[in-house]
Design a protein around this motif. Structure first.
Motif, mmCIF file in Angstrom:
data_model
loop_
_atom_site.group_PDB
_atom_site.id
_atom_site.type_symbol
_atom_site.label_atom_id
_atom_site.label_comp_id
_atom_site.label_asym_id
_atom_site.label_seq_id
_atom_site.Cartn_x
_atom_site.Cartn_y
_atom_site.Cartn_z
ATOM 1 N N LEU A 72 -23.475 13.022 -12.947
ATOM 2 C CA LEU A 72 -22.495 13.754 -13.742
ATOM 3 C C LEU A 72 -21.313 12.877 -14.100
ATOM 4 O O LEU A 72 -20.838 12.097 -13.289
ATOM 5 C CB LEU A 72 -21.992 14.942 -12.918
ATOM 6 N N ASP A 73 -20.838 13.034 -15.302
ATOM 7 C CA ASP A 73 -19.555 12.450 -15.674
ATOM 8 C C ASP A 73 -18.792 13.506 -16.459
ATOM 9 O O ASP A 73 -19.396 14.326 -17.132
ATOM 10 C CB ASP A 73 -19.740 11.202 -16.540
ATOM 11 N N TYR A 74 -17.450 13.507 -16.322
ATOM 12 C CA TYR A 74 -16.704 14.495 -17.102
ATOM 13 C C TYR A 74 -15.396 13.900 -17.578
ATOM 14 O O TYR A 74 -14.878 12.962 -16.991
ATOM 15 C CB TYR A 74 -16.430 15.753 -16.267
ATOM 16 N N HIS A 75 -14.885 14.429 -18.650
ATOM 17 C CA HIS A 75 -13.491 14.181 -18.987
ATOM 18 C C HIS A 75 -12.920 15.421 -19.646
ATOM 19 O O HIS A 75 -13.619 16.175 -20.313
ATOM 20 C CB HIS A 75 -13.333 12.940 -19.870
ATOM 21 N N VAL A 76 -11.629 15.620 -19.421
ATOM 22 C CA VAL A 76 -11.001 16.820 -19.952
ATOM 23 C C VAL A 76 -10.891 16.677 -21.455
ATOM 24 O O VAL A 76 -10.480 15.633 -21.956
ATOM 25 C CB VAL A 76 -9.615 17.015 -19.327
ATOM 26 N N SER A 77 -11.301 17.703 -22.199
ATOM 27 C CA SER A 77 -11.295 17.577 -23.645
ATOM 28 C C SER A 77 -10.161 18.345 -24.319
ATOM 29 O O SER A 77 -9.438 17.794 -25.136
ATOM 30 C CB SER A 77 -12.645 18.017 -24.211
ATOM 31 N N GLU A 78 -10.006 19.605 -23.977
ATOM 32 C CA GLU A 78 -9.006 20.389 -24.708
ATOM 33 C C GLU A 78 -8.669 21.660 -23.944
ATOM 34 O O GLU A 78 -9.307 21.985 -22.950
ATOM 35 C CB GLU A 78 -9.575 20.793 -26.073
ATOM 36 N N TYR A 79 -7.641 22.380 -24.432
ATOM 37 C CA TYR A 79 -7.308 23.696 -23.890
ATOM 38 C C TYR A 79 -7.826 24.755 -24.853
ATOM 39 O O TYR A 79 -7.705 24.607 -26.065
ATOM 40 C CB TYR A 79 -5.795 23.835 -23.716
ATOM 41 N N ARG A 80 -8.432 25.802 -24.282
ATOM 42 C CA ARG A 80 -8.914 26.885 -25.143
ATOM 43 C C ARG A 80 -8.398 28.218 -24.602
ATOM 44 O O ARG A 80 -8.336 28.409 -23.386
ATOM 45 C CB ARG A 80 -10.440 26.952 -25.119
ATOM 46 N N PRO A 81 -8.080 29.136 -25.491
ATOM 47 C CA PRO A 81 -7.635 30.458 -25.039
ATOM 48 C C PRO A 81 -8.747 31.139 -24.255
ATOM 49 O O PRO A 81 -9.931 30.931 -24.522
ATOM 50 C CB PRO A 81 -7.373 31.216 -26.339
ATOM 51 N N ALA A 82 -8.364 31.938 -23.287
ATOM 52 C CA ALA A 82 -9.365 32.637 -22.495
ATOM 53 C C ALA A 82 -8.799 33.959 -22.018
ATOM 54 O O ALA A 82 -7.589 34.122 -21.885
ATOM 55 C CB ALA A 82 -9.755 31.783 -21.297
ATOM 56 N N ASN A 83 -9.711 34.869 -21.754
ATOM 57 C CA ASN A 83 -9.311 36.183 -21.278
ATOM 58 C C ASN A 83 -9.275 36.153 -19.751
ATOM 59 O O ASN A 83 -10.249 36.493 -19.091
ATOM 60 C CB ASN A 83 -10.316 37.206 -21.801
ATOM 61 N N LEU A 84 -8.155 35.695 -19.211
ATOM 62 C CA LEU A 84 -8.083 35.486 -17.769
ATOM 63 C C LEU A 84 -7.150 36.499 -17.120
ATOM 64 O O LEU A 84 -6.161 36.911 -17.722
ATOM 65 C CB LEU A 84 -7.566 34.076 -17.483
ATOM 66 N N VAL A 85 -7.475 36.881 -15.910
ATOM 67 C CA VAL A 85 -6.578 37.770 -15.159
ATOM 68 C C VAL A 85 -6.398 37.215 -13.750
ATOM 69 O O VAL A 85 -7.188 36.414 -13.275
ATOM 70 C CB VAL A 85 -7.132 39.209 -15.042
ATOM 71 N N LYS A 86 -5.354 37.701 -13.126
ATOM 72 C CA LYS A 86 -5.111 37.306 -11.738
ATOM 73 C C LYS A 86 -5.601 38.423 -10.816
ATOM 74 O O LYS A 86 -5.319 39.591 -11.046
ATOM 75 C CB LYS A 86 -3.621 37.055 -11.513
ATOM 76 N N VAL A 87 -6.337 38.032 -9.808
ATOM 77 C CA VAL A 87 -6.740 38.993 -8.781
ATOM 78 C C VAL A 87 -5.861 38.734 -7.560
ATOM 79 O O VAL A 87 -5.830 37.621 -7.034
ATOM 80 C CB VAL A 87 -8.224 38.821 -8.408
ATOM 81 N N ASP A 88 -5.107 39.767 -7.138
ATOM 82 C CA ASP A 88 -4.264 39.634 -5.947
ATOM 83 C C ASP A 88 -5.003 40.152 -4.734
ATOM 84 O O ASP A 88 -5.808 41.075 -4.831
ATOM 85 C CB ASP A 88 -2.976 40.459 -6.113
ATOM 86 N N LEU A 93 -8.205 45.075 3.918
ATOM 87 C CA LEU A 93 -8.168 43.989 2.931
ATOM 88 C C LEU A 93 -8.387 44.619 1.568
ATOM 89 O O LEU A 93 -9.318 45.388 1.394
ATOM 90 C CB LEU A 93 -9.308 42.995 3.180
ATOM 91 N N GLN A 94 -7.539 44.289 0.608
ATOM 92 C CA GLN A 94 -7.699 44.867 -0.721
ATOM 93 C C GLN A 94 -7.598 43.795 -1.788
ATOM 94 O O GLN A 94 -6.876 42.818 -1.625
ATOM 95 C CB GLN A 94 -6.589 45.903 -0.964
ATOM 96 N N ALA A 95 -8.341 44.010 -2.878
ATOM 97 C CA ALA A 95 -8.199 43.161 -4.050
ATOM 98 C C ALA A 95 -7.603 44.037 -5.142
ATOM 99 O O ALA A 95 -7.968 45.212 -5.267
ATOM 100 C CB ALA A 95 -9.545 42.612 -4.490
ATOM 101 N N ALA A 96 -6.668 43.472 -5.895
ATOM 102 C CA ALA A 96 -6.010 44.267 -6.933
ATOM 103 C C ALA A 96 -5.836 43.436 -8.197
ATOM 104 O O ALA A 96 -5.642 42.231 -8.137
ATOM 105 C CB ALA A 96 -4.641 44.733 -6.443
ATOM 106 N N VAL A 97 -5.957 44.118 -9.328
ATOM 107 C CA VAL A 97 -5.639 43.477 -10.602
ATOM 108 C C VAL A 97 -4.504 44.280 -11.221
ATOM 109 O O VAL A 97 -4.643 45.479 -11.437
ATOM 110 C CB VAL A 97 -6.855 43.465 -11.561
ATOM 111 N N GLY A 98 -3.376 43.584 -11.426
ATOM 112 C CA GLY A 98 -2.219 44.244 -12.020
ATOM 113 C C GLY A 98 -1.838 45.519 -11.290
ATOM 114 O O GLY A 98 -1.559 46.536 -11.919
ATOM 115 N N GLY A 99 -1.866 45.488 -9.965
ATOM 116 C CA GLY A 99 -1.424 46.639 -9.184
ATOM 117 C C GLY A 99 -2.500 47.692 -8.955
ATOM 118 O O GLY A 99 -2.293 48.639 -8.196
#
Lengths: 403, 608
Positions: free
Chosen positions: B479-495, B539-545
């Motif tokens: 494997l070889d890699y290099h960072v190419s670009e930033y792309r928009p994504a539908n990301l959320v934080k799980v607390d 133990l709980q997982a939460a998205v946006g409360g």
């Protein structure tokens, strides 16, 4: 006169059990005579140090002391009597295997002064006894208890082991019922522990033995605990139950920070703040004592004086094994600083979790806390380590109320 | 030495293809180092490098070679770091050379990372000498590998040298090829000084020691020198070469490789890629290609015992003296207290740093799960960079999140194409192109090697991608890699909430479509990793409360030692002390003790 307990280790066994990692050896019976002579020399060496002490208990542990010639044990008890003062009501106890001690032997022991016997019953299930490599049958236990009674031994204890592979609550209850039917005065219940380096450890490792999980074992403990209380037994230590007046004074010495001598191969002693351990191998023990017959330190392999911090943690951890718990006043008297100064926040946390109760005179484990003594002890150890053994309040204790 | 007798080269090779052994053989054959010294030198090298079998820091060596044409040549071998995390360092090492030995294992063939370095070398006009190494191995297929070199890179068949560095075969041929094939260094000795820094390290007495290649002019005397990118100036304390230990010399001439002791106290003032020139008479233009080391992977490093915070700060500052690519800044976590957010070139770099901090500085550390750097546009049109999931703004304040994507090259026998495709697509990867490196007709079906190119989010390859790739291709893929670009994504934080308290260090950023599944998996994993406590722990997982998953760690019921046999208190205490040691390794969050593994649980979600 300060009181003193004496422990005598007899390291010989007919068979070494697969779970056992005690200092015990099978197939060395020919050393017994020389071993007894060495013990007599070691006692002689302690003569001076024993002066001014009142011996309140003598305990023969092993190994299998019940398989030592009664004459040898009588000679050892006799030597202790001549070396020091034995309290009139001293507890003189002995561990024995129910399958290998006859009525005559028991009578001779009683005549020598033995007034407490502890049988390694372990289980009343033949299959479980086989698993444990025990050489006796369930029936032999009843016979041994009856013979001990007939010999006039005042206090009879049964040791039982729980948490065996596949041991259902029903089977454990059966063992309890059978044990109680023998009308013992005292019961010690030990959870099977896998010790490093034992055959059992190897079998657990390779998967040929599967042990029950901690919750199942906890259930068995609680089941037994309830049963024993119904039957008039009083729990006075994590693993020990007695009818009133039959608590083991010898074991209470360990838990109450009392002095004790350890005699024999691999024995541990604790006297005047120093802990020591004798050489483990019986042959080396015999050699050392014949080389230096009049020194009480002839067989000592290792001795040290615990730091104040360690002594505090030991005191507390051991004391909490007793259901009576500890007396904060005694801690202050012993260490010159307040118990809660160092351990207050940890004890508070444990109390909040329902494991410890602190009520005026005593600090003790709750019923739920009894099975979590290890967890509480570890926290106490960490707390004292963090405090660096520094004792808030110790200055005022030294300076007195005027300071 | 005049420029016509100087040759500067490096070795390009995949890990384990025999680079170090070949370098050792060259040093030995030219009489630079004796066999005995070789052994000692090996002992001196960094433990971690030997354990991991890789070169972390570049090194250099000067050899004197009496060639068959009767001339004596100065050979400068510049070693290059062997891991894809250190690609920029490799590029600077290559820039210091006119040629390279391309070493390929006779039983393995060309690997992706080697190929990436070959292309890098070609783009810098390096003359390559192909060497098929390990021809002594029973599974060696030198002819096949030579053919591959011909096909894939376009070498002539008779350029290829067959060698066994282990047995010393082909070494003389390589030494001859170096002066015959690799060009002499160009450069005007009378022009203003231009020297490229291709590595640097910190020395307690000499300050930062820069490893340099002189491109124009010469380095001599006491005249002040300057760094063209950082603008720092210094009085040179000493010049010298590596042979391979540092050996002082009065000067470094045009085209030569050596070192200059700068006396500078901070390695950041003397960065790899920068150009050294005369302070009084600077060159007009710096050498091309300078790039500030850019961390790709970020993680929090915290002391398990908060008392060690100052020691950790000290250790990081000392470690970074030698490692300009390690960046760190203080960070505090509600759960973990005070620590540092650190940036690394890659996961291996992170591992190395964490291990060195623990081993060399006696610290007990907790590392949070690594993260990439996200770009966030807020609803108030503010642009922020987030390298810590805990720091992601509230969803209502986010207009757009962008994540870094990488272009990856995978080389594998064609029979594994399906497995590689599947692995990459389950990780949101996109196929770019495929190229056969060998003609299928020449080989058994499925044996021909193929190069697959994909675009994939960095976050997806951060952790166990490489292991999975190896696993699904029986170890064949590279494997070889290099960072190419930033792309928009539908990301959320799980607390994650432990006992009702949000533990910021356990948060994760994930694609919204995966949030529920990953939240569930994470709390299930944590239930197994966090030991039972004195009380029940939800133990709980939460998205946006909003709670999306819940598990319970039941209260522990039994932890008690059997009797203290025959009064052996010491042994009982030792058992407790062992337990206490275990506890010390855990981090207390609220009143729950959480082990290091739990903070890494997020990395293992894919095991499910």
């Amino acid at each position: 006169m300060t009181s003193l307990a004496v422990y005598i280790h007899i390291p010989f066994c007919t068979v070494k059990c697969g779970y056992c990692d005690f200092n015990a050896y099978a197939g060395m019976d020919r050393l017994k005579a020389g071993y007894t002579r060495a013990l007599l020399l070691e006692i002689e060496g302690w003569r001076e140090a024993m002066a001014g002490h009142d011996v309140t208990s003598i305990a023969f542990g092993g190994g299998t002391p019940g398989e030592m010639p009664a004459g040898d044990l009588a000679a050892i008890i006799g030597a202790l009597r001549s070396a020091g003062t034995i309290a009139r009501d001293a507890e003189i106890g002995l561990e024995a295997n129910p399958g290998s001690i006859g009525p005559d032997h028991l009578c001779q022991l009683a005549a020598a002064g033995v007034n407490r016997i502890s049988f390694g019953a372990q289980s009343f299930e033949a299959g479980e006894l086989r698993f444990l490599d025990r050489i006796h049958s369930p029936e032999a236990i009843g016979v041994a208890v009856a013979n001990a009674r007939r010999a006039g031994i005042a206090s009879v204890n049964l040791d039982l082991i729980y948490g065996l592979p596949g041991q259902s609550p029903a089977r454990w209850r059966w063992t309890m019922v059978q044990a109680l039917a023998q009308q013992p005065d005292h019961l010690s219940l030990y959870a099977l522990t896998v010790e490093d380096g034992t055959i059992l450890a190897r079998r657990v490792q390779d998967g040929s033995v599967i042990l029950p999980g901690p919750d199942e074992v906890a259930d068995l403990y609680e089941l037994a605990s309830a049963r024993l209380e119904e039957s008039g037994f009083h729990q006075y230590e994590l693993s020990n139950w007695a009818r009133p007046g039959h608590e083991s004074r010898h074991n209470l010495t360990y838990w109450s920070d009392g002095d004790y001598l350890g005699l024999g191969a691999g024995a541990h002693g604790y006297i005047r703040g120093e802990r020591y351990e004798n050489v483990a191998h019986p042959r080396e023990y015999i050699r050392r004592l014949s080389a230096q017959p009049h020194s009480h330190r002839a067989a000592v392999a290792h001795a040290y004086r615990p730091s104040v911090a360690t002594a505090m943690a030991d005191w507390l951890s051991l004391g909490l094994r007793r259901t009576a718990g500890v007396d904060p006043g005694a801690f202050l008297a012993r260490f010159g600083s307040g118990l809660y100064g160092i351990f207050g926040s940890v004890l508070g946390e444990c109390a909040e979790a329902g494991l410890v109760e602190m009520s005026g005179e005593r600090t003790r484990l709750t019923r739920a806390g009894r099975l979590l003594h290890g967890e509480v002890s570890v926290r106490l150890l960490l707390a004292v380590e963090e405090s660096g053994g520094a004792c808030p309040g110790s200055l005022s204790a030294i300076l007195g109320p005027q300071g | 030495m005049d420029q016509s007798h100087i040759r500067n080269f490096c070795i390009i090779a995949h890990i384990d293809h025999g680079k170090s052994t070949l370098a050792d053989r060259l040093l030995e054959r030219t009489g630079t180092v004796s066999r005995r010294e070789m052994a000692e030198q090996l002992l001196d090298s960094m433990d971690l490098e030997r354990e991991k079998g890789i070169t972390i820091k570049a090194a250099a060596a000067r050899m004197t070679y009496a060639a068959s044409d009767g001339q004596v040549y100065e050979y400068n071998l510049i070693d290059t770091p062997g891991h894809v995390d250190f690609a920029y360092e490799v590029s600077r090492s290559l820039a210091a050379c006119e040629g390279a030995l391309l070493v390929v294992d006779a039983s393995q063939g060309i690997e992706a990372q080697t190929l990436a370095n070959v292309y890098l070398a070609m783009s810098q006009d390096l003359r390559l000498i192909p060497v098929v190494n390990k021809i002594d191995l029973p599974h060696a297929e030198p002819e096949r590998v030579a053919h591959e070199l011909e096909r894939v890179i376009g070498f002539d068949r008779d350029e290829v040298i067959f060698a066994s560095a282990k047995e010393g075969a082909g070494i003389d041929e390589i030494l001859e090829a170096i002066h015959v094939r690799i060009p002499r260094p160009a450069g005007d000795p009378n022009a203003p000084l231009k020297a490229l820094i291709f590595d640097s390290k910190y020395d307690a007495y000499k300050g930062v020691v820069a490893h340099v290649r002189v491109f124009e002019g010469a380095m001599e005397g006491r005249r002040s020198l300057g760094l063209m990118q950082t603008g720092s100036t210094f009085e040179p304390l000493e010049y010298g070469i590596f042979s391979p230990q540092m050996r002082p010399l009065p000067a470094l001439g045009c085209g030569e490789v050596g070192y200059v002791a700068t006396g500078l106290k901070d390695v950041a003032e003397c960065r790899v890629g920068d150009t050294i020139t005369l302070a009084s008479q600077p060159a007009a233009e710096p050498l091309p290609g300078y790039r500030q080391a850019k961390p790709m992977v970020f993680a929090g490093i915290y002391p398990t015992d908060s008392d060690q915070y100052q020691e950790l700060r000290e250790a990081l500052s000392r470690l970074s003296l030698n490692d300009a690519s390690l960046v760190y800044e203080p960070e505090s976590s509600v759960a973990l207290g005070f620590g540092f957010r650190c940036g690394f070139l890659g996961l291996l770099h992170l591992e190395i740093v964490a291990e060195r901090l623990e081993r060399e500085y006696g610290l007990r550390l907790l590392t949070t799960a690594p993260s990439v750097e996200y770009e966030v546009t807020t609803t108030s049109a503010e642009e922020i960079v987030v390298d810590n999931p805990a720091a992601l703004p509230d969803p209502s304040k986010i207009a757009e999140i962008r994540e870094p994507w990488a272009r990856i090259d995978v080389i594998t026998p064609s029979r594994f194409i399906g497995q590689v495709m599947e692995l990459v697509t389950t990780r949101r990867g996109q196929f770019v192109r495929m190229e056969y490196l060998e003609a299928e007709s020449d080989l058994a079906p499925g044996e021909a090697r193929v190069m697959l190119e994909y675009d994939i989010p960095m976050a997806e390859i951060l952790v166990d991608f490489y292991d999975q790739l190896k696993g699904s291709t029986s170890g064949y893929a590279s494997l070889d890699y290099h960072v190419s670009e930033y792309r928009p994504a539908n990301l959320v934080k799980v607390d994650i909430l432990v006992n009702g308290i949000p533990v910021d260090a356990l948060s994760l950023i994930t694609h919204s479509a995966n949030a529920h599944r990953e939240g569930r998996q994470l709390v299930a994993k944590l239930r197994d990793l966090i030991p039972r406590q004195m009380f029940e722990v939800p133990l709980q997982a939460a998205v946006g409360g909003r709670i999306i998953a819940r598990e319970t760690i039941r209260a522990m019921r039994k932890n008690v030692l059997a009797k203290c046999y025959g009064g052996d208190i010491t042994r009982k205490r030792k058992l407790l002390e062992k337990q206490a040691e275990g506890k010390k390794r855990m981090k207390r969050v609220g009143n729950v003790e959480i082990p290091q593994e739990a903070f890494m649980a997020v990395l293992r979600l894919r095991d499910e």
